[in-house]
Motif scaffolding. Structure first.
Motif, PDB file in Angstrom:
ATOM      1  N   LYS A  87       0.846  -1.189   0.000  1.00 25.75           N
ATOM      2  CA  LYS A  87       0.000   0.000   0.000  1.00 25.75           C
ATOM      3  C   LYS A  87       0.884   1.243   0.000  1.00 25.75           C
ATOM      4  N   LEU A  88       0.606   2.086  -0.946  1.00 21.60           N
ATOM      5  CA  LEU A  88       1.328   3.348  -1.073  1.00 21.60           C
ATOM      6  C   LEU A  88       0.789   4.334  -0.035  1.00 21.60           C
ATOM      7  N   ASP A  90      -0.598   7.642   1.680  1.00 21.36           N
ATOM      8  CA  ASP A  90      -1.547   8.608   1.105  1.00 21.36           C
ATOM      9  C   ASP A  90      -0.978  10.005   0.904  1.00 21.36           C
ATOM     10  N   ARG A  91       0.171  10.289   1.376  1.00 17.03           N
ATOM     11  CA  ARG A  91       0.745  11.644   1.274  1.00 17.03           C
ATOM     12  C   ARG A  91       1.038  12.006  -0.174  1.00 17.03           C
ATOM     13  N   PRO A  92       0.853  13.258  -0.528  1.00 17.90           N
ATOM     14  CA  PRO A  92       1.097  13.684  -1.919  1.00 17.90           C
ATOM     15  C   PRO A  92       2.557  13.524  -2.343  1.00 17.90           C
ATOM     16  N   TYR A  94       4.569  11.087  -1.752  1.00 15.12           N
ATOM     17  CA  TYR A  94       4.777   9.719  -2.234  1.00 15.12           C
ATOM     18  C   TYR A  94       4.145   9.540  -3.612  1.00 15.12           C
ATOM     19  N   GLN A  95       2.995  10.176  -3.822  1.00 14.91           N
ATOM     20  CA  GLN A  95       2.342  10.101  -5.130  1.00 14.91           C
ATOM     21  C   GLN A  95       3.235  10.741  -6.200  1.00 14.91           C
ATOM     22  N   GLN A  96       3.846  11.862  -5.866  1.00  9.34           N
ATOM     23  CA  GLN A  96       4.725  12.552  -6.809  1.00  9.34           C
ATOM     24  C   GLN A  96       5.971  11.713  -7.106  1.00  9.34           C
ATOM     25  N   MET A  98       6.227   8.461  -6.981  1.00  9.26           N
ATOM     26  CA  MET A  98       5.852   7.327  -7.824  1.00  9.26           C
ATOM     27  C   MET A  98       5.606   7.770  -9.269  1.00  9.26           C
ATOM     28  N   ALA A  99       5.103   8.986  -9.432  1.00  8.30           N
ATOM     29  CA  ALA A  99       4.912   9.507 -10.791  1.00  8.30           C
ATOM     30  C   ALA A  99       6.269   9.688 -11.477  1.00  8.30           C
ATOM     31  N   LYS A 132      12.075   8.797   2.222  1.00  6.73           N
ATOM     32  CA  LYS A 132      10.831   8.338   1.600  1.00  6.73           C
ATOM     33  C   LYS A 132      11.100   7.165   0.650  1.00  6.73           C
ATOM     34  N   LEU A 136       9.561   3.380   0.903  1.00  5.19           N
ATOM     35  CA  LEU A 136       8.921   2.693  -0.218  1.00  5.19           C
ATOM     36  C   LEU A 136       9.605   1.356  -0.519  1.00  5.19           C
TER      37      LEU A 136
END
Length: 155
Positions: A87-88, A90-92, A94-96, A98-99, A132, A136
């Motif tokens: 599970k990734l 929820d913080r932005p 981490y989303q950035q 992964m992008a 971070k 991950l």
């Protein structure tokens, strides 16, 4: 048969003179011995019957084990359980990150991720991104191919 001496006193008969008395003195011993042997034979027959029953039980159990083994060998090999998807967070941030990795075609270091995110290349920012990336990697979302170098896991 009574044997007396010439003075009328009783004397012991010798074995040759009286074989009947010798037979009677041995006969109780023979009868006792015969009863003992018969009792031992009966006890041995009982033990043989017990052992025969145990042997039948062991044969039955061995047959059950053979059948079970045959059934187990006929089963297909179980596939290894698939681990649950990581599970990734929820913080932005981490989303950035992964992008950035989704667009990258090679493993990246924390400094390169900072550059892709347009962050100032300062030790504080690089260390934060590195932490971070390590989180991950601990969750199995990224892999650390060598120290400080992170990539998406290969399928």
């Amino acid at each position: 048969m009574r044997v007396t001496d010439p003075f009328g006193r009783l004397r012991r008969p010798d074995a040759a003179a009286c074989p009947v008395e010798v037979q009677f003195s041995v006969q109780p011993y023979q009868e006792q011995r015969e009863r003992e042997i018969a009792a031992q034979a009966e006890a041995t027959r009982g033990r043989i019957a017990e052992l025969a029953a145990q042997l039948e039980e062991f044969d039955r159990l061995a047959e059950e084990v053979r059948i079970t083994r045959k059934a187990l060998l006929a089963l297909p090999d179980p596939s290894p359980p698939t681990p649950p998807a990581a599970k990734l967070p929820d913080r932005p941030a981490y989303q950035q990150i992964m992008a950035v990795y989704a667009a990258a075609d090679a493993p990246l270091r924390a400094r390169a991720v900072c550059e892709a995110l347009d962050l100032e290349i300062a030790p504080n920012n690089v260390n934060n991104v590195l932490l971070k990336l390590k989180r991950l990697a601990d969750r199995g979302i990224l892999t650390e191919t060598e120290q400080g170098l992170f990539a998406l896991p290969r399928p």
